[in-house]
Design a protein around this motif. Structure first.
Motif, PDB file in Angstrom:
ATOM      1  N   ASN A   1      36.004 -15.910   5.220  1.00 11.91           N
ATOM      2  CA  ASN A   1      36.810 -16.643   4.251  1.00 11.91           C
ATOM      3  C   ASN A   1      36.060 -16.900   2.949  1.00 11.91           C
ATOM      4  OD1 ASN A   1      39.003 -16.933   6.093  1.00 11.91           O
ATOM      5  ND2 ASN A   1      37.825 -18.507   7.122  1.00 11.91           N
ATOM      6  N   SER A   2      35.073 -16.095   2.650  1.00 11.09           N
ATOM      7  CA  SER A   2      34.239 -16.329   1.468  1.00 11.09           C
ATOM      8  C   SER A   2      34.804 -15.619   0.241  1.00 11.09           C
ATOM      9  CB  SER A   2      32.809 -15.866   1.735  1.00 11.09           C
ATOM     10  OG  SER A   2      32.795 -14.487   2.053  1.00 11.09           O
ATOM     11  N   PHE A   3      35.998 -16.008  -0.157  1.00 10.30           N
ATOM     12  CA  PHE A   3      36.626 -15.376  -1.315  1.00 10.30           C
ATOM     13  C   PHE A   3      35.845 -15.647  -2.586  1.00 10.30           C
ATOM     14  CE2 PHE A   3      40.132 -16.359   1.654  1.00 10.30           C
ATOM     15  CZ  PHE A   3      40.423 -15.062   1.999  1.00 10.30           C
ATOM     16  N   SER A   4      35.220 -16.814  -2.667  1.00  5.92           N
ATOM     17  CA  SER A   4      34.421 -17.169  -3.837  1.00  5.92           C
ATOM     18  C   SER A   4      33.127 -17.825  -3.366  1.00  5.92           C
ATOM     19  CB  SER A   4      35.202 -18.113  -4.748  1.00  5.92           C
ATOM     20  OG  SER A   4      34.419 -18.442  -5.870  1.00  5.92           O
ATOM     21  N   PRO A   5      32.170 -17.033  -2.884  1.00 12.69           N
ATOM     22  CA  PRO A   5      30.947 -17.612  -2.315  1.00 12.69           C
ATOM     23  C   PRO A   5      30.101 -18.364  -3.337  1.00 12.69           C
ATOM     24  CG  PRO A   5      30.734 -15.246  -2.510  1.00 12.69           C
ATOM     25  CD  PRO A   5      32.151 -15.587  -2.860  1.00 12.69           C
ATOM     26  N   ASN A   6      30.367 -18.186  -4.633  1.00 16.48           N
ATOM     27  CA  ASN A   6      29.610 -18.929  -5.637  1.00 16.48           C
ATOM     28  C   ASN A   6      29.924 -20.413  -5.601  1.00 16.48           C
ATOM     29  OD1 ASN A   6      28.401 -16.592  -6.544  1.00 16.48           O
ATOM     30  ND2 ASN A   6      29.973 -16.208  -8.073  1.00 16.48           N
ATOM     31  N   ASP A   7      31.034 -20.792  -4.970  1.00 14.66           N
ATOM     32  CA  ASP A   7      31.425 -22.191  -4.870  1.00 14.66           C
ATOM     33  C   ASP A   7      30.955 -22.837  -3.577  1.00 14.66           C
ATOM     34  OD1 ASP A   7      32.721 -21.820  -7.267  1.00 14.66           O
ATOM     35  OD2 ASP A   7      34.676 -21.471  -6.339  1.00 14.66           O
ATOM     36  N   ARG A   8      30.170 -22.137  -2.782  1.00 14.18           N
ATOM     37  CA  ARG A   8      29.737 -22.653  -1.484  1.00 14.18           C
ATOM     38  C   ARG A   8      28.230 -22.529  -1.333  1.00 14.18           C
ATOM     39  NH1 ARG A   8      34.035 -20.104   2.796  1.00 14.18           N
ATOM     40  NH2 ARG A   8      35.888 -21.000   1.849  1.00 14.18           N
ATOM     41  N   PHE A   9      27.722 -23.371  -0.468  1.00 13.55           N
ATOM     42  CA  PHE A   9      26.325 -23.314  -0.056  1.00 13.55           C
ATOM     43  C   PHE A   9      26.320 -22.933   1.411  1.00 13.55           C
ATOM     44  CE2 PHE A   9      26.816 -26.537  -3.334  1.00 13.55           C
ATOM     45  CZ  PHE A   9      25.925 -26.078  -4.289  1.00 13.55           C
ATOM     46  N   TYR A  10      25.322 -22.180   1.819  1.00 13.28           N
ATOM     47  CA  TYR A  10      25.265 -21.716   3.205  1.00 13.28           C
ATOM     48  C   TYR A  10      23.948 -22.116   3.862  1.00 13.28           C
ATOM     49  CZ  TYR A  10      29.354 -18.840   2.339  1.00 13.28           C
ATOM     50  OH  TYR A  10      30.617 -18.417   2.051  1.00 13.28           O
ATOM     51  N   ARG A  11      24.040 -22.292   5.176  1.00 10.03           N
ATOM     52  CA  ARG A  11      22.843 -22.504   5.989  1.00 10.03           C
ATOM     53  C   ARG A  11      23.126 -21.932   7.368  1.00 10.03           C
ATOM     54  NH1 ARG A  11      22.972 -29.040   7.226  1.00 10.03           N
ATOM     55  NH2 ARG A  11      24.683 -28.982   8.737  1.00 10.03           N
ATOM     56  N   ILE A  12      22.054 -21.694   8.099  1.00  7.05           N
ATOM     57  CA  ILE A  12      22.181 -21.227   9.479  1.00  7.05           C
ATOM     58  C   ILE A  12      21.790 -22.377  10.392  1.00  7.05           C
ATOM     59  CG2 ILE A  12      21.301 -19.636  11.220  1.00  7.05           C
ATOM     60  CD1 ILE A  12      20.843 -17.659   8.946  1.00  7.05           C
ATOM     61  N   LYS A  13      22.667 -22.683  11.319  1.00  9.21           N
ATOM     62  CA  LYS A  13      22.374 -23.696  12.327  1.00  9.21           C
ATOM     63  C   LYS A  13      21.853 -22.949  13.553  1.00  9.21           C
ATOM     64  CE  LYS A  13      24.326 -27.430  15.018  1.00  9.21           C
ATOM     65  NZ  LYS A  13      25.564 -28.170  15.339  1.00  9.21           N
ATOM     66  N   ALA A  14      20.649 -23.313  13.970  1.00 10.18           N
ATOM     67  CA  ALA A  14      20.037 -22.684  15.139  1.00 10.18           C
ATOM     68  C   ALA A  14      19.727 -23.774  16.147  1.00 10.18           C
ATOM     69  CB  ALA A  14      18.760 -21.959  14.732  1.00 10.18           C
ATOM     70  N   ASP A  15      20.206 -23.592  17.364  1.00  8.96           N
ATOM     71  CA  ASP A  15      19.907 -24.574  18.408  1.00  8.96           C
ATOM     72  C   ASP A  15      19.746 -23.865  19.744  1.00  8.96           C
ATOM     73  OD1 ASP A  15      22.552 -24.016  19.094  1.00  8.96           O
ATOM     74  OD2 ASP A  15      23.307 -25.926  18.426  1.00  8.96           O
ATOM     75  N   ARG A  16      19.156 -24.579  20.656  1.00  5.70           N
ATOM     76  CA  ARG A  16      18.948 -24.026  22.001  1.00  5.70           C
ATOM     77  C   ARG A  16      20.108 -24.414  22.898  1.00  5.70           C
ATOM     78  NH1 ARG A  16      13.058 -22.995  23.669  1.00  5.70           N
ATOM     79  NH2 ARG A  16      12.169 -22.575  21.650  1.00  5.70           N
ATOM     80  N   PRO A  17      20.515 -23.496  23.758  1.00  8.85           N
ATOM     81  CA  PRO A  17      21.648 -23.804  24.660  1.00  8.85           C
ATOM     82  C   PRO A  17      21.307 -24.872  25.674  1.00  8.85           C
ATOM     83  CG  PRO A  17      20.776 -21.587  25.088  1.00  8.85           C
ATOM     84  CD  PRO A  17      19.996 -22.175  23.963  1.00  8.85           C
TER      85      PRO A  17
END
Length: 88
Positions: A72-88
Protein backbone atom coordinates in the motif's frame (compact mmCIF):
# COMPACT_ATOMS: atom_id res chain seq x y z
CA UNK A 1 39.20 -7.82 50.40
CA UNK A 2 40.50 -6.00 47.36
CA UNK A 3 41.20 -7.30 43.90
CA UNK A 4 41.37 -6.55 40.22
CA UNK A 5 39.38 -8.10 37.42
CA UNK A 6 41.29 -8.05 34.16
CA UNK A 7 41.13 -9.57 30.70
CA UNK A 8 37.46 -10.48 30.46
CA UNK A 9 35.53 -10.84 27.22
CA UNK A 10 31.87 -10.12 26.56
CA UNK A 11 30.43 -11.83 23.50
CA UNK A 12 27.27 -10.29 22.09
CA UNK A 13 25.06 -12.05 19.54
CA UNK A 14 24.77 -10.38 16.14
CA UNK A 15 21.83 -7.99 15.67
CA UNK A 16 18.59 -9.50 14.29
CA UNK A 17 18.79 -7.32 11.14
CA UNK A 18 21.99 -7.02 9.10
CA UNK A 19 22.75 -5.49 5.71
CA UNK A 20 19.49 -3.53 5.49
CA UNK A 21 18.66 -2.02 2.10
CA UNK A 22 15.41 -0.19 1.22
CA UNK A 23 14.21 0.61 -2.30
CA UNK A 24 11.19 1.31 -4.50
CA UNK A 25 10.16 -1.28 -7.06
CA UNK A 26 7.10 -0.54 -9.23
CA UNK A 27 5.93 2.04 -6.66
CA UNK A 28 6.12 -0.52 -3.83
CA UNK A 29 8.48 0.07 -0.91
CA UNK A 30 10.66 -2.97 -0.20
CA UNK A 31 13.37 -3.73 2.30
CA UNK A 32 15.82 -6.58 2.14
CA UNK A 33 18.19 -7.76 4.83
CA UNK A 34 19.88 -10.81 6.24
CA UNK A 35 17.55 -12.38 8.80
CA UNK A 36 18.39 -14.58 11.76
CA UNK A 37 17.06 -18.01 12.57
CA UNK A 38 14.39 -18.12 15.30
CA UNK A 39 13.32 -14.48 14.80
CA UNK A 40 10.06 -13.10 13.38
CA UNK A 41 10.00 -9.98 11.23
CA UNK A 42 7.38 -7.48 10.06
CA UNK A 43 7.68 -4.17 8.20
CA UNK A 44 5.95 -1.34 10.05
CA UNK A 45 5.09 2.15 8.81
CA UNK A 46 4.18 5.45 10.42
CA UNK A 47 3.30 8.96 9.32
CA UNK A 48 4.33 10.60 12.60
CA UNK A 49 6.81 8.32 14.46
CA UNK A 50 4.17 7.80 17.19
CA UNK A 51 1.65 5.41 15.69
CA UNK A 52 3.07 2.36 13.93
CA UNK A 53 1.12 -0.24 11.96
CA UNK A 54 2.09 -3.45 10.26
CA UNK A 55 2.63 -2.93 6.53
CA UNK A 56 3.69 -6.45 5.59
CA UNK A 57 2.84 -9.95 6.64
CA UNK A 58 4.95 -11.54 9.37
CA UNK A 59 7.88 -13.60 8.15
CA UNK A 60 10.14 -16.10 9.86
CA UNK A 61 13.87 -15.58 9.69
CA UNK A 62 16.03 -18.42 8.42
CA UNK A 63 19.47 -16.81 8.35
CA UNK A 64 19.16 -15.81 4.69
CA UNK A 65 18.07 -12.79 2.65
CA UNK A 66 14.53 -11.73 3.52
CA UNK A 67 12.45 -9.22 1.55
CA UNK A 68 9.48 -7.41 3.11
CA UNK A 69 7.26 -5.03 1.16
CA UNK A 70 4.42 -2.56 1.73
CA UNK A 71 1.82 -3.20 -1.01
CA UNK A 72 0.00 0.00 0.00
CA UNK A 73 2.98 2.32 -0.42
CA UNK A 74 1.50 4.57 -3.08
CA UNK A 75 3.46 7.52 -1.71
CA UNK A 76 6.33 6.18 0.43
CA UNK A 77 7.75 9.70 0.80
CA UNK A 78 4.94 10.38 3.28
CA UNK A 79 5.81 7.41 5.51
CA UNK A 80 8.58 6.25 7.77
CA UNK A 81 9.50 2.58 7.95
CA UNK A 82 11.06 0.27 10.49
CA UNK A 83 11.47 -3.46 10.90
CA UNK A 84 10.07 -5.06 14.02
CA UNK A 85 12.09 -8.13 14.98
CA UNK A 86 11.09 -10.35 17.86
CA UNK A 87 11.54 -13.90 19.04
CA UNK A 88 8.62 -16.32 18.90
Amino acid sequence: AHGVVDNFLITMPPPPVQGLHGFLSNHIWRVEFISRTNWNYVLESSENFQTWMESSSRSDGHGVLLILSDPNSFSPNDRFYRIKADRP
